[in-house]
Design a protein around this motif. Structure first.
Motif, mmCIF file in Angstrom:
data_model
loop_
_atom_site.group_PDB
_atom_site.id
_atom_site.type_symbol
_atom_site.label_atom_id
_atom_site.label_comp_id
_atom_site.label_asym_id
_atom_site.label_seq_id
_atom_site.Cartn_x
_atom_site.Cartn_y
_atom_site.Cartn_z
ATOM 1 N N ASP A 239 -76.817 -31.565 -158.261
ATOM 2 C CA ASP A 239 -77.154 -32.892 -157.738
ATOM 3 C C ASP A 239 -78.394 -33.460 -158.425
ATOM 4 O O ASP A 239 -79.270 -34.065 -157.792
ATOM 5 C CB ASP A 239 -77.377 -32.841 -156.225
ATOM 6 N N GLY A 240 -78.485 -33.234 -159.726
ATOM 7 C CA GLY A 240 -79.564 -33.811 -160.505
ATOM 8 C C GLY A 240 -80.886 -33.079 -160.433
ATOM 9 O O GLY A 240 -81.881 -33.536 -161.002
ATOM 10 N N LYS A 241 -80.924 -31.925 -159.767
ATOM 11 C CA LYS A 241 -82.181 -31.174 -159.707
ATOM 12 C C LYS A 241 -81.906 -29.683 -159.893
ATOM 13 O O LYS A 241 -80.783 -29.204 -159.680
ATOM 14 C CB LYS A 241 -82.898 -31.407 -158.380
ATOM 15 N N GLN A 242 -82.928 -28.957 -160.311
ATOM 16 C CA GLN A 242 -82.785 -27.527 -160.544
ATOM 17 C C GLN A 242 -82.889 -26.761 -159.228
ATOM 18 O O GLN A 242 -83.815 -26.978 -158.447
ATOM 19 C CB GLN A 242 -83.849 -27.037 -161.520
ATOM 20 N N SER A 243 -81.926 -25.875 -159.010
ATOM 21 C CA SER A 243 -81.912 -25.064 -157.797
ATOM 22 C C SER A 243 -81.790 -23.592 -158.175
ATOM 23 O O SER A 243 -80.996 -23.248 -159.064
ATOM 24 C CB SER A 243 -80.738 -25.451 -156.901
ATOM 25 N N PRO A 244 -82.559 -22.730 -157.523
ATOM 26 C CA PRO A 244 -82.441 -21.291 -157.814
ATOM 27 C C PRO A 244 -81.019 -20.802 -157.576
ATOM 28 O O PRO A 244 -80.331 -21.278 -156.665
ATOM 29 C CB PRO A 244 -83.425 -20.656 -156.830
ATOM 30 N N ILE A 245 -80.571 -19.870 -158.388
ATOM 31 C CA ILE A 245 -79.244 -19.300 -158.221
ATOM 32 C C ILE A 245 -79.373 -17.966 -157.501
ATOM 33 O O ILE A 245 -80.232 -17.146 -157.829
ATOM 34 C CB ILE A 245 -78.525 -19.129 -159.583
#
Length: 395
Positions: A239-245
């Motif tokens: 969604d346009g932002k970096q998220s931890p996996i």
């Protein structure tokens, strides 16, 4: 004050300072020695990593033919044309396995390898290949290839509800005693966040499939244990932002007696085990099976898992370019081997030559985790080492 008195006073101060320093060092040295001793577990022999192969594409998991020849999956994160291949150590040749046809997608049927990471061999000369089916959106399947007869041995589909939209059927183990395959589903396929990870069981006689322990503490990703690469959380764009996996159930192996199944989420600090009799018992409810699972030991964020005849568990530690092990007698985790070139150690598997083989896949340098820019670089490596006790074929 006379000059002689000043000199005597300075001499006195020097003696006092020396005495104080000596006392401090006498207290400090045992502490330092204890710290050094703690970092080098007693009884652990030095383990040397040997560079076995340098390849042009990333290696995922590793298996072996009955003659000992190495078979591996090209890591699916990099969309390889050849999904599974053999490696000839004498010539360096990489050849599609079991042949080119099985590595070629087609529209008329799904008898081909689509998206492969998990690959194992049993003691009967069969190489088992786990096709996740996520690349061309086909039903996941487990393919057994008889390397002695060079023909298809078994093909079992893994449809819903055994597999889910968010499934990423990763590693697995084959229990030849009960004719069962147990698969670790990471739960990160198609945008999954690791919260619906599970174990999937395939009956190799009938093809029946079951999904077990979905979203339980022992299978789902632990969000308090992010993957840290050089101190920074590994992330993807959402969604346009970096998220931890966060990755769920990943490493999985079975002891020599086929008594205990060991497994763990990649993101998590605990190793678990459960008796295979409980896994095979279809009359147990989910809650009853969950109660049968034991917390076995501490661990770090790891990918592949293997075991030796002494019950030592070996893990590929994705954050630290290293391999660690949990001792079979003390259930204590210790580092075992390190190589600066071992970027994202992944699959680990034992061969009859006495070595355990480990791939270094550079997954964290792939485009999905670096703003769409592929930061991997050739060559990609396979290492090997001698385990602390003989390993187990297919584990």
């Amino acid at each position: 004050m006379e000059r002689q008195e000043i000199m005597n006073l300075q001499k006195y101060h020097s003696i006092v300072a020396f005495f104080v320093a000596s006392v401090v060092m006498s207290l400090l040295v045992p502490f330092v020695s204890a710290q050094e001793k703690a970092s080098k577990p007693t009884g652990q022999r030095e383990t040397e990593l040997e560079l076995y192969a340098s390849l042009d594409q990333a290696v995922g998991n590793i298996a072996f033919m009955s003659n000992g020849q190495l078979v591996f999956s090209h890591h699916p994160f990099f969309k390889p044309d050849v999904r599974v291949a053999t490696y000839d150590a004498a010539t360096g040749a990489v050849t599609p396995f079991p042949n080119q046809q099985w590595n070629t997608p087609r529209s008329e049927n799904d008898w081909y390898l689509d998206d492969v990471l998990g690959i194992r061999n049993d003691g009967d000369g069969v190489v088992w290949i786990l096709d996740m089916g996520t690349r061309n959106d086909i039903t996941p399947k487990l393919v057994g290839w008889d390397t002695q007869k060079n023909e298809l041995h078994r093909l079992h589909y893994i449809p819903s509800p055994a597999s889910r939209e968010t499934s990423q059927l990763n590693d697995f183990v084959v229990d030849t005693k009960r004719q069962l395959a147990v698969i670790a589903d990471e739960g990160i396929g198609r945008g999954g966040d690791g919260s619906k990870a599970a174990l999937v069981v395939v009956d190799l006689k009938t093809g029946k499939t079951r999904r077990l322990l979905e979203g339980r503490a022992m299978t789902k990703a632990d969000t308090s244990s992010p993957i840290l690469i050089d101190g920074k959380p590994m992330s993807v764009s959402r969604d346009g932002k970096q998220s931890p996996i966060y990755v769920g159930c990943d490493g999985i192996t079975l002891d020599a007696a086929s008594e205990w199944l060991y497994f763990c989420p990649l993101c998590g600090t605990q190793m678990y085990r459960v008796r295979m009799d409980a896994v095979a018992n279809e009359s147990l409810s989910e809650d009853e099976l969950a109660k049968a699972v034991e917390t076995y030991s501490d661990k770090v964020n790891n990918g592949g898992l293997s075991i030796d005849t002494a019950g030592n568990l070996y893990s590929t530690n994705v954050e630290s370019r290293s391999i660690g092990f949990v001792s079979g007698d003390k259930r204590k985790y210790s580092p075992l081997a390190f190589d600066d070139r071992m970027l994202w150690p992944d699959g680990i598997s034992f061969n009859k030559d006495g070595y355990m083989y480990v791939s270094a896949a550079q997954v964290h340098l792939g485009a999905p985790f670096n703003g769409g820019i592929d930061q991997t670089s050739k060559p990609f490596y396979i290492f090997r080492f001698k385990p602390q006790a003989p390993g187990i074929i297919g584990r």
